[in-house]
Design an enzyme around this catalytic site. Sequence first.
Site, PDB file in Angstrom:
ATOM      1  N   SER A 119      26.750  35.569  46.969  1.00 50.65           N
ATOM      2  CA  SER A 119      27.913  36.047  47.725  1.00 50.65           C
ATOM      3  C   SER A 119      29.098  36.249  46.807  1.00 50.65           C
ATOM      4  O   SER A 119      29.871  37.191  46.975  1.00 50.65           O
ATOM      5  CB  SER A 119      28.258  35.079  48.847  1.00 50.65           C
ATOM      6  OG  SER A 119      29.012  34.009  48.340  1.00 50.65           O
ATOM      7  N   ASN A 176      33.416  45.127  47.348  1.00 52.85           N
ATOM      8  CA  ASN A 176      34.786  45.590  47.512  1.00 52.85           C
ATOM      9  C   ASN A 176      35.121  46.701  46.547  1.00 52.85           C
ATOM     10  O   ASN A 176      35.671  47.734  46.930  1.00 52.85           O
ATOM     11  CB  ASN A 176      35.757  44.425  47.289  1.00 52.85           C
ATOM     12  CG  ASN A 176      36.042  43.689  48.557  1.00 52.85           C
ATOM     13  OD1 ASN A 176      36.600  44.254  49.474  1.00 52.85           O
ATOM     14  ND2 ASN A 176      35.623  42.450  48.626  1.00 52.85           N
ATOM     15  N   ARG A 192      30.350  40.003  46.646  1.00 54.89           N
ATOM     16  CA  ARG A 192      31.607  40.267  47.330  1.00 54.89           C
ATOM     17  C   ARG A 192      32.493  41.153  46.469  1.00 54.89           C
ATOM     18  O   ARG A 192      33.020  42.175  46.916  1.00 54.89           O
ATOM     19  CB  ARG A 192      32.324  38.958  47.596  1.00 54.89           C
ATOM     20  CG  ARG A 192      33.691  39.112  48.193  1.00 54.89           C
ATOM     21  CD  ARG A 192      34.393  37.801  48.302  1.00 54.89           C
ATOM     22  NE  ARG A 192      33.642  36.871  49.128  1.00 54.89           N
ATOM     23  CZ  ARG A 192      33.105  35.750  48.676  1.00 54.89           C
ATOM     24  NH1 ARG A 192      33.248  35.416  47.432  1.00 54.89           N
ATOM     25  NH2 ARG A 192      32.438  34.976  49.490  1.00 54.89           N
TER      26      ARG A 192
END
Lengths: 299, 80, 156
Positions: A234, A242, A238
């Site tokens: 994660s 993004n 992440r």
Amino acid sequence: MRDGSVVDSIKPNDMAQYEACLTQEGEAQAQCIEQAGFQQCKWTDLGQGTCVPYHHGHSGAGSIVNPYTINIDSLGMTILLGIVFVLLFRYAARRSTTGVPSKLQCFIEMTFEFTRDTVNGIFHLKSKLIAPLSLTVFVWIFLMNSLDLLPIDLISYFAGAIGIPYFRCVASADVNVTLSMATGVFLLIFIFSFRNIGVMGFIKSLTMHPFNTPLLMPLNLILEGVSLLSKPISLGLRLFGNMYAGEMIFILIALIPLWWIQWTLNVPWALFHILIVTLQAFIFMVLTIVYLSMASEEE
Amino acid sequence: MDASLISTIYYLAAGLMMGLASVGAAVGIGVLGGKLLEGASRQPDLLPFLRIQFFIVMGLVDAIPMIAVGLGMYVMFAVA
Amino acid sequence: MEINATFLGQAVAFVIFVLVCMKYVWPPLMNALEKRQKEIATGLADAEKAKKSLELAKSGASETLRQAKQEAQKIIDEANKRRSQILDKAVEEANLEKQQILTAAKNEIESERNRAREELRNEVVALAVAGAEKILGNKVDSSTDKAMVQKIMETL
């Protein structure tokens, strides 16, 4: 990489014939190249103006792990930005006078104090590694992310002139870069656990946690294992998601046919993206500190 | 299966990924924003502090939906 | 999108940069900030001390001022006393001189009166003699008349 070739960049065998074909007959690039014959551009051919970007279809089904390719663009950008970070901070540290500091120095000291206060607020043991690690992570990822605010095709245009077909200037939009940093943090979790609570303490924290009975150890192991494995994935994905999504939306906005109306979409998204850039760097740093502090404390 | 069906399925997959991700993100951030407003109405002088924490938690809640959006875009453009 | 050799390259770069930061970036920055904090602390302490000594100096100054005022008052009082003393003495001396002048004047007046009386007596005698002469019609004989004149003069 084994043969030193550059992906999707070819060299026509007969440059004059290729160019004549393009200008005279106005045929598509594909046919001209088929006529002239080509070979792969290699490392040493870049910069001489003989390489032409050309995508000649998927050469076989690629797997997801391909250890023979290296992304020079993102790797080069990370190394460049890392060097910029080190030089900038050393310059500020060396020039710190006792008089009135300059603005750059104030800014660097603000960043430094900010990371130091964040580390001290979350991590309560003594460690000489955590604070420099979090400073490196924060400033490096911030520098990498902030390149996303440059116009999209600016750097890849210049790179295309050399012969490099694709150039990704936002290094953290490359899944390798972010996953690599997250895996580094993951290994550090193990190191911190072994050093602070010992191997037995680490195994106990994995197997005894939600339910404190030895009977349910497999269940505990499954739950804790999932939670442990989800941390690096994660963390890395992440940042990647993004940055990749942000860049993709910039590209899509740039593809709108009316060039004089692009700014109405571009400006709000760029403003929002400034927030995302800083926030993602900060979140990566805070989660690094939190994971390491969780890994090194006893119950 | 011919190529256009596979391509259609890729586009469907990308749409599904991004749609469900946006539902998750919207619900999560909506609840979070509601809690921020509630907390701010209870203690108005803590509002700057709460705002900082809101942005931090928003970055975390946004993470998995952003991953899904990123992968969806990849499927839509680079695979399909 | 694939996991390729960049993964390992980035891992190596990450380790190198963290080690460089730990050795060459963090300690100088930390030392610089601590040095500045210490200087600020000493600067503040010096400012405190300076303020305190200023207050002390100010209170000392007011004390000195008060004492100076007291002394000035004392001097003024003494000056007043001296003035009244001098005045009294001057009054006394003036009185003395007045007395002296008065007595001198009185003496002079006495002596003047005496002289005037003498003169008057002489004139009166002369007039009496002249009148007597006229009355008698004769010249006064010198010796017995002189004795009679003397007797009359004495009774006058």
